[in-house]
Design a protein around this motif. Structure first.
Motif: not given
Lengths: 675, 296
Positions: B94, B132, B158, B160, B162
């Protein structure tokens, strides 16, 4: 009021209610301090770097806490100051002065008295400094000038606003031994406050500048004459009385030496006065050339209307010659007048030239008596000698002290005192009107005070013919008769001319000499001649030298017509004084009391000495005057320096301090990373 | 993201990039024949050397002419031409979404530019957003024709929050065994530290390039007043009161952070480049990276 009705009645009017509210503020502040600061949230990519940045602060955590408590402390201090300011603290101060002021400081001898602990002058300076301190800095008109005065006035500082300059000038004022006279100081002050007016018939009066009102503070003990002819104008005078009414002082008010006519011995006389409120018995010691000679005890009554006085008298030995010092062994508050000096010297014989035709031997006899020869050397010459060049040179060089002209007159005034007998001085002597001949004058009055006519009894003296002698300007009539003055004395430069209107012999119609008076047969005749020799011969005749008051001029007569004399004050460096065209040298630096030594020319031989003594009742009288009389005004003394005591508020300064603390707190808060 | 509407590669940039090629200081074994020479001898038209025949060698490469002359068997060796594996790892945490243009957009542009160079030279190009690798592995691409697929993939990335940097790289290292060039595009702002993450790459003996992307807002933050800074990734809070000394201290910390990263990389043979998003991509590719030796 209705809003308070829910309160118990005792609380409605409780005085402490506002204070309770105030007192609750600091705890409230502490409470607030525990609340976190409301911060604006801001999303950032990562607090990673920020954490590392403020990580260092955590290392200094203890300082952080200290800083926090410091901030709290400062804030509490601020509140405390605000509360203090609300109490309205103040102190008893003086109202600031916002007007033009003139400070007149008395520096005369009496101001050296120590009745107020320090000297009166110190006290005057202290009070004057208080006035300077009270001057309003913000007021343009608040300016001051300082004038010190004793027998003369001196402007120490002209009008200025600068307090430092004023204080410096004030501190530099030194005491003097002079007498006091407010006159000149008043005129100096008035000249600045009320500029004089000029005017002409056509335009009327023109004032050169607007008179500006000023307040004049006179710091003095008032030992001076009243000033009848002074107009204060725009001046407001305030008299600050310096001194204690019960001041104690014993003063020697007179000290002289005289030869006892009975046994020819020298005697010293002194008058001692008590200005204190209690009776004093004190010893008075006489020292000759620094060595103790004699002491007498004097009982001095307490001061009444007049000071209690006593006279003492000492017999001196024939060989006594030098400096006499008289001391009062009494500790009082003005030590300056407890010592007096006199100089006893074998008088330099007066040099007298008598120009007489010799028809009257009584004059020769009177001038050559044993007594007269002790104090004078007389040279007798014929009147024709006056035309010779030798006479003219000698007379112009000041060789003679006295020249007696018996029915003859010189062409030019000599550099000497003169005595004219039976003739009025010619026109070369300014101011003497021509005499009118009169017959058989009846003597009405004799000046018994003047040394020339002292002890001269004229009652049984008859005079056939005389000239009426009118005194010149500044002169004195010594013997007055029904037809006019017979004997007068007048000043000429530094000399005096005495003129007796009649001679002892006169020519009758046949041209023969005959007696004009029976005076030579009277006892008063030799007295008259001796008086003339003593007074006009300039020696005083009795071996004692005259004394002068501090600040006055002493005329030094030199034996030789030297160009310069050196005068050595009692404690000080020798001063060279140059002659100003006469054989009299005027010395005016007589600031100290004591004996001054005079050396003629560049020689080291002691020529003569003279004494400077206070001998001033006004200065010795330490009781300060209750009021001043200036013109028609009577000015009462003010207790202190006159300005009103006023409450000085402090709250402004306290609030200012509080503001400073808040600023400091803000600074610390912003610089906290350094703490 | 608003930046997706912007083209990642402009025609002018493409024309510029066509002339470049990716370079590696190490020579790796490619899986397929490519356009670059290999140290390995193999089958190509370019002769390299001879060697003695040993039983088992392919008879087709025996130089019969030499056998006729010398009566001995020699094997002709030819230079092998092979491809290059080019990996580009994009940190899509982010924190990368900050800045104008965002750091992520900047990273995508850079990845597209480098990827295009690789495609032009028939290298094996693989772009991947960190984290990813397991869920949505990036496509392995080859040839100019794959450019659109590459751009399509990049567009889909995008931000992310996580996966951390370490986990992302660890996953990548586990899933991709090939050797080659790795370019890591990241802001390195991971509270667990970037060091352990980079060590995973080191273990693969890859030619590693670390491009450290920072937004101008991070280099010279324009903040004022009493602030509660909230970390967009983990919601961590830092309370500050902005003052000049604090800002100076922040800048010193940032400089120390950059310097430590540079030193960490340099010591371990990695190439480090700090770049602000304010710098144009073409300038970085044709300027900085050329000087660093990644492209030529």
């Amino acid at each position: 009021m209705s809003g308070l009705e829910f309160l118990p009645s005792f609380m409605q009017y409780a005085w402490y209610w506002p204070w309770l509210v105030l007192a609750s503020l600091p705890p409230l502040l502490v409470l607030l301090y525990f609340l976190k600061l409301k911060r604006r949230p801001l999303e950032v990519p990562s607090t990673f770097l920020w954490h590392r940045t403020i990580e260092d602060l955590h290392v200094n955590a203890i300082w952080q806490r200290l800083r926090q408590s410091l901030l709290l402390f400062l804030q509490l201090l601020f509140f405390a100051l605000v509360m203090l300011a609300l109490f309205g603290p103040g102190f008893k101060g003086r109202e600031s002065i916002s007007e033009r002021i003139i400070l007149l400081i008395d520096t005369s001898a009496s101001m050296s008295a120590t009745d107020l602990g320090a000297t009166r002058l110190d006290e005057a300076k202290r009070q004057a400094e208080e006035i300077i301190n009270a001057m309003d800095d913000n007021e343009r008109e608040a300016v001051a000038m300082i004038v010190s005065f004793s027998d003369s006035a001196r402007v120490e500082q002209t009008f200025t606003k600068n307090k430092n300059v004023l204080r410096k000038s004030l501190r530099e004022i030194m005491p003097t031994t002079h007498t006091s006279s407010l006159d000149e100081a008043l005129r100096a002050a008035a000249g600045l406050a009320n500029p004089g007016r000029t005017g002409s018939a056509s335009e009327g009066d023109v004032a050169p500048a607007n008179p500006e009102p000023a307040t004049m503070y006179v710091f003095s003990d008032g030992g001076f004459r009243s000033i009848p002819d002074f107009k204060q104008g725009t001046l407001t005078t305030k008299y600050v009385k310096i001194g204690d009414d019960a001041a104690d002082n014993i003063a020697i008010s007179g000290f002289s030496t005289e030869r006892n006519p009975e046994n020819g011995k020298m005697q010293a006389f002194a008058r001692v006065e008590n200005y204190g409120p209690k009776e004093v018995t004190t010893d008075i010691s006489l020292f000759v050339n620094g060595e103790f000679r004699d002491a007498k005890r004097a009982e001095l009554p307490a001061r009444g209307t007049n000071p209690g006085a006593a006279g003492v008298e000492f017999d001196l030995h024939e060989e006594d010659d030098g400096v006499l010092r008289l001391e009062v062994d009494y500790k009082d508050q003005l030590p300056l007048d407890n010592t007096a000096y006199a100089v006893l010297s074998t008088a330099r014989p007066a040099r007298i030239l008598a120009a007489t035709d010799g028809h009257f031997p009584a004059l020769n006899w009177a001038l050559t008596t044993e007594e007269a020869q002790k104090i004078s050397q007389t040279e007798f010459v014929k009147p024709s000698y006056l035309d010779e060049k030798k006479y003219q040179d000698d007379a112009a060089s000041g060789l003679y002290d006295l020249i007696i002209y018996d029915r003859c007159a010189p062409q030019a005034p000599p550099q000497a005192n003169t005595l004219f007998l039976g003739i009025v001085p010619p026109q070369a002597f300014p101011g003497w009107p021509a005499g009118e001949p009169q017959n058989s004058p009846q003597v009405i009055d004799i000046d018994k005070v003047h040394p020339l006519t002292q002890l001269v009894d004229f009652n049984n003296v008859r005079v056939v013919r005389t000239l009426v002698v009118h005194k010149p300007k500044g002169g004195l009539e010594l013997i007055e008769a029904d037809v006019g003055p017979l004997y007068a004395i007048g000043p000429r430069q530094s000399f005096e001319d005495a003129v007796l209107g009649f001679s002892f012999m006169s020519k009758n119609e046949a041209g023969e000499e005959e007696a004009n008076t029976d005076w030579p047969r009277r006892k008063s005749f030799p007295v008259f001649v001796m008086n003339a020799v003593k007074y006009l011969g300039g020696t005083g005749g009795h071996g004692g030298m005259a004394s002068v008051q501090p600040g006055n001029t002493y005329a030094i007569r030199t034996v030789l017509p030297v160009e310069m004399v050196t005068v050595k004050p009692p404690n000080g460096q020798p001063i060279e004084v140059r002659r100003e065209g006469q054989n009299v040298i005027n010395f005016s630096q007589t600031d100290e009391t004591g004996v001054y030594e005079v050396r003629e020319g560049s020689g080291t031989k002691l020529g003569q000495q003279f004494a400077v003594n206070m001998f001033d009742a006004r200065e010795s009288d330490l009781k300060p005057a209750a009021d001043l009389r200036i013109g028609h005004d009577q000015i009462e003394a003010v207790a202190k320096q006159g300005n009103q005591a006023a409450r000085k508020e402090l709250w402004k300064w306290i609030l200012l301090l509080g503001l400073g603390i808040v600023l400091f707190e803000w600074y610390i808060y912003n610089r906290r990373v350094y703490l | 993201m608003s930046t997706t509407s912007l083209p990642l590669l402009s025609p002018q940039l493409l024309a510029q990039l066509e002339r470049l090629e990716l370079v590696t200081r190490k020579i790796f074994r490619g899986r397929m024949k490519g356009e670059r020479r290999s140290r390995r001898k193999g089958q190509s038209v370019e002769f390299a050397d001879f060697r003695n025949y040993v039983p088992g060698d392919d008879l087709r490469f025996i130089d019969w002419n030499l056998f006729a002359r010398l009566d001995r068997l020699f094997l002709k060796l030819f230079l092998e031409e092979e491809d290059l594996h080019f990996y580009c790892l994009i940190d899509a945490s982010r924190s990368m979404s900050f800045g104008e243009p965002s750091k992520l957009q900047f990273a995508k542009q850079l990845a597209a530019a480098l990827g295009f160079i690789g495609l032009c030279r028939a290298d094996r190009v693989k772009l991947e957003a960190l984290g990813s690798s397991r869920t949505q592995p990036g496509p392995a691409l080859r040839g100019r024709g794959s450019m659109w697929r590459m751009l399509e993939y990049l567009d889909k990335i995008e931000p992310d929050g996580s996966t951390s940097l370490v986990d992302g790289i660890k996953d990548f290292a586990l899933c991709n065994s090939g050797k080659g060039i790795v370019v890591l595009l990241s802001d390195l702002m991971d509270k667990q530290g970037y060091e352990s993450a980079l060590r995973f790459l080191l273990a693969r003996e890859m030619d590693i390039y670390v491009i450290h992307i920072l937004a101008p807002e991070e280099i010279d933050p324009e903040v004022q007043g009493d602030l509660k800074l909230v970390d967009c990734e983990d919601g961590d809070i830092a309370e500050i009161t902005v003052s000049r000394p604090l800002m100076e201290r922040y800048k010193r910390t940032l400089a120390a952070f950059i310097e430590s990263a540079r030193e960490f990389c340099t010591r371990r043979g990695m190439s480090y480049l700090m770049s602000s998003t304010a710098t144009p991509v073409d300038q970085i590719v044709s300027g900085y990276l050329r000087r660093k030796g990644l492209v030529r």
